[in-house]
Write a protein that holds these residues in place. Sequence first.
Motif, PDB file in Angstrom:
ATOM      1  N   CYS A  63       0.904  -1.223  -0.028  1.00  0.00           N
ATOM      2  CA  CYS A  63       0.171  -0.123   0.068  1.00  0.00           C
ATOM      3  C   CYS A  63       0.884   1.186  -0.025  1.00  0.00           C
ATOM      4  N   LEU A  64       0.700   2.265  -1.032  1.00  0.00           N
ATOM      5  CA  LEU A  64       1.446   3.081  -1.003  1.00  0.00           C
ATOM      6  C   LEU A  64       0.474   4.628  -0.853  1.00  0.00           C
ATOM      7  N   ALA A  65       0.805   5.582  -0.301  1.00  0.00           N
ATOM      8  CA  ALA A  65       0.349   6.511  -0.061  1.00  0.00           C
ATOM      9  C   ALA A  65       1.042   7.867  -1.255  1.00  0.00           C
ATOM     10  N   VAL A  66       0.273   8.447  -1.922  1.00  0.00           N
ATOM     11  CA  VAL A  66       0.977   9.218  -3.097  1.00  0.00           C
ATOM     12  C   VAL A  66       0.080  10.774  -3.004  1.00  0.00           C
ATOM     13  N   ALA A  67       1.223  11.667  -3.246  1.00  0.00           N
ATOM     14  CA  ALA A  67       0.576  12.924  -3.373  1.00  0.00           C
ATOM     15  C   ALA A  67       0.381  13.161  -4.664  1.00  0.00           C
ATOM     16  N   SER A  68      -0.592  12.633  -5.263  1.00  0.00           N
ATOM     17  CA  SER A  68      -1.039  12.719  -6.776  1.00  0.00           C
ATOM     18  C   SER A  68      -2.526  12.263  -6.901  1.00  0.00           C
ATOM     19  N   PRO A  69      -3.075  12.712  -8.036  1.00  0.00           N
ATOM     20  CA  PRO A  69      -4.470  12.114  -8.051  1.00  0.00           C
ATOM     21  C   PRO A  69      -4.520  11.100  -8.968  1.00  0.00           C
ATOM     22  N   MET A  70      -5.257   9.973  -9.059  1.00  0.00           N
ATOM     23  CA  MET A  70      -5.577   8.572  -9.713  1.00  0.00           C
ATOM     24  C   MET A  70      -6.739   8.734 -10.659  1.00  0.00           C
ATOM     25  N   ARG A  71      -6.256   8.152 -11.839  1.00  0.00           N
ATOM     26  CA  ARG A  71      -7.465   7.890 -12.708  1.00  0.00           C
ATOM     27  C   ARG A  71      -7.481   6.423 -12.994  1.00  0.00           C
ATOM     28  N   GLY A  72      -8.443   5.685 -12.514  1.00  0.00           N
ATOM     29  CA  GLY A  72      -8.490   4.310 -12.712  1.00  0.00           C
ATOM     30  C   GLY A  72      -7.309   3.637 -12.011  1.00  0.00           C
ATOM     31  N   THR A  73      -6.227   2.998 -12.852  1.00  0.00           N
ATOM     32  CA  THR A  73      -5.451   2.308 -12.461  1.00  0.00           C
ATOM     33  C   THR A  73      -3.980   3.064 -12.705  1.00  0.00           C
ATOM     34  N   GLN A  74      -4.222   4.280 -13.275  1.00  0.00           N
ATOM     35  CA  GLN A  74      -3.014   5.337 -13.634  1.00  0.00           C
ATOM     36  C   GLN A  74      -2.614   6.117 -12.410  1.00  0.00           C
ATOM     37  N   VAL A  75      -1.454   6.243 -12.098  1.00  0.00           N
ATOM     38  CA  VAL A  75      -1.030   7.198 -11.140  1.00  0.00           C
ATOM     39  C   VAL A  75       0.221   8.051 -11.712  1.00  0.00           C
ATOM     40  N   ARG A  76       0.000   9.428 -11.888  1.00  0.00           N
ATOM     41  CA  ARG A  76       0.807  10.173 -12.592  1.00  0.00           C
ATOM     42  C   ARG A  76       1.292  11.098 -11.234  1.00  0.00           C
ATOM     43  N   MET A  77       2.300  11.113 -10.738  1.00  0.00           N
ATOM     44  CA  MET A  77       2.904  11.860  -9.590  1.00  0.00           C
ATOM     45  C   MET A  77       2.985  13.437 -10.054  1.00  0.00           C
ATOM     46  N   THR A  78       2.320  14.156  -9.080  1.00  0.00           N
ATOM     47  CA  THR A  78       2.118  15.682  -9.380  1.00  0.00           C
ATOM     48  C   THR A  78       3.539  16.291  -9.364  1.00  0.00           C
ATOM     49  N   ASN A  79       4.356  16.118  -8.471  1.00  0.00           N
ATOM     50  CA  ASN A  79       5.812  16.989  -8.468  1.00  0.00           C
ATOM     51  C   ASN A  79       6.763  16.117  -8.719  1.00  0.00           C
ATOM     52  N   ASN A  80       6.828  14.901  -9.478  1.00  0.00           N
ATOM     53  CA  ASN A  80       8.107  14.106  -9.915  1.00  0.00           C
ATOM     54  C   ASN A  80       7.818  13.452 -11.230  1.00  0.00           C
ATOM     55  N   HIS A  81       8.527  12.695 -11.770  1.00  0.00           N
ATOM     56  CA  HIS A  81       8.515  12.056 -12.984  1.00  0.00           C
ATOM     57  C   HIS A  81       7.879  10.824 -13.119  1.00  0.00           C
ATOM     58  N   GLY A 308       2.235   9.017   7.891  1.00  0.00           N
ATOM     59  CA  GLY A 308       1.623   8.569   6.500  1.00  0.00           C
ATOM     60  C   GLY A 308       1.991   6.941   6.555  1.00  0.00           C
ATOM     61  N   LEU A 309       3.102   6.456   6.745  1.00  0.00           N
ATOM     62  CA  LEU A 309       3.428   5.109   6.793  1.00  0.00           C
ATOM     63  C   LEU A 309       2.475   4.378   7.777  1.00  0.00           C
ATOM     64  N   LEU A 310       2.184   4.908   9.096  1.00  0.00           N
ATOM     65  CA  LEU A 310       1.206   4.255   9.844  1.00  0.00           C
ATOM     66  C   LEU A 310      -0.058   4.188   8.965  1.00  0.00           C
ATOM     67  N   GLY A 311      -0.508   5.062   8.473  1.00  0.00           N
ATOM     68  CA  GLY A 311      -1.834   5.098   7.835  1.00  0.00           C
ATOM     69  C   GLY A 311      -1.913   4.113   6.693  1.00  0.00           C
ATOM     70  N   ALA A 312      -0.854   4.069   5.691  1.00  0.00           N
ATOM     71  CA  ALA A 312      -0.798   3.228   4.738  1.00  0.00           C
ATOM     72  C   ALA A 312      -0.685   1.803   5.260  1.00  0.00           C
ATOM     73  N   ALA A 313       0.033   1.572   6.195  1.00  0.00           N
ATOM     74  CA  ALA A 313      -0.267   0.124   7.070  1.00  0.00           C
ATOM     75  C   ALA A 313      -1.780  -0.320   7.346  1.00  0.00           C
ATOM     76  N   GLU A 314      -2.335   0.910   8.136  1.00  0.00           N
ATOM     77  CA  GLU A 314      -3.741   0.692   8.430  1.00  0.00           C
ATOM     78  C   GLU A 314      -4.363   0.319   7.301  1.00  0.00           C
ATOM     79  N   ALA A 315      -4.508   1.015   6.249  1.00  0.00           N
ATOM     80  CA  ALA A 315      -5.185   1.014   4.826  1.00  0.00           C
ATOM     81  C   ALA A 315      -5.094  -0.376   4.328  1.00  0.00           C
ATOM     82  N   LEU A 316      -4.103  -1.206   4.587  1.00  0.00           N
ATOM     83  CA  LEU A 316      -3.720  -2.549   4.118  1.00  0.00           C
ATOM     84  C   LEU A 316      -5.180  -3.360   4.382  1.00  0.00           C
ATOM     85  N   GLY A 317      -5.426  -3.293   5.637  1.00  0.00           N
ATOM     86  CA  GLY A 317      -6.402  -4.084   6.349  1.00  0.00           C
ATOM     87  C   GLY A 317      -7.687  -3.314   6.617  1.00  0.00           C
TER      88      GLY A 317
END
Length: 321
Positions: A63-81, A308-317
Amino acid sequence: MTATQYSLVGDIGGTNARLALVERGSVRPHAIKVLSCGDYNNLDGAVRDYLARVGVAGVGEACLAVASPMRGTQVRMTNNHWRFDTEEVRQQFGWSAFKVINDFTAMALGVPHVADGQLVHVCGGPGDSRRPRLVMGPGTGLGVSGLVPIRQGWVPLMTEGGHVDFAPTDDTEMAVLRILKARFGRVSVERILCGQGLLNLYQAHAEIQGVPAPLDAPEKITSAALNNTDALACHTLRHFCELLGRVAGNAVLTLGSTGGVFLCGGILPRFLDFFLESPFRNGFEDKGRMRPLLEFTPVYVVTEPYTGLLGAAEALGNPEV
């Protein structure tokens, strides 16, 4: 321990990727590494390097927390490549599941797992643990989320609360609005309550007062205010804190979050003593007839650097994510 007994969690921003392992049934991250996103062509390269560094051949899920919007399964990071497809990455690594969630949703989910010693009380009474919690914080933008209690956990609210209108309350703030409106058109609270927003506010106050604005970065403004070497910087940072209090108080009234306000992110801990002595409390509680409700609501600064890592771990379950 076999690979399937580990899960991978991450908190990925524009500059750095924080990655860690968690054991099945736990939210406590182990083997935390902070990798520079610029060192890798894409997510898969960073994951491979991380697993090699910690000596694990693979993991069962991620589970990854990302600072970017998602469209379906596509992730495009807002502030990196980085650009990736979640299903392609899942298949590539053989994970049974791969969740990608908003970074501030992860921040909210992590808050209930933060140790008491990493919570600094700012103001407010005991609150009501049965009511929602507000989670917000200035950073690159202004993140706003919430937690609604259910019988066996929490439902996170995914909001864009940082983009509500800036609502001035006196002549000076009307002048701030006028100046920023000329620059940006519509003025949201994020135009003021984030790193770049602190600079915007500093420049607006300089124009109002008819004085120079020599500082050109938010960290310079903060440093000058803390060292008391620039009166305009000190005035601006105090106003920043007051406005944050006002916006937080408004959000409490909207959400009914008397369960508490949790201020997250990396900015506030950098000037915690200044913040605790600032007009934040006045801005937060100054709600007329609703003042008793705000005085009842506790406010904390979260100093845990890996919420944020604690929250990503919580989101898994968490089936609600």
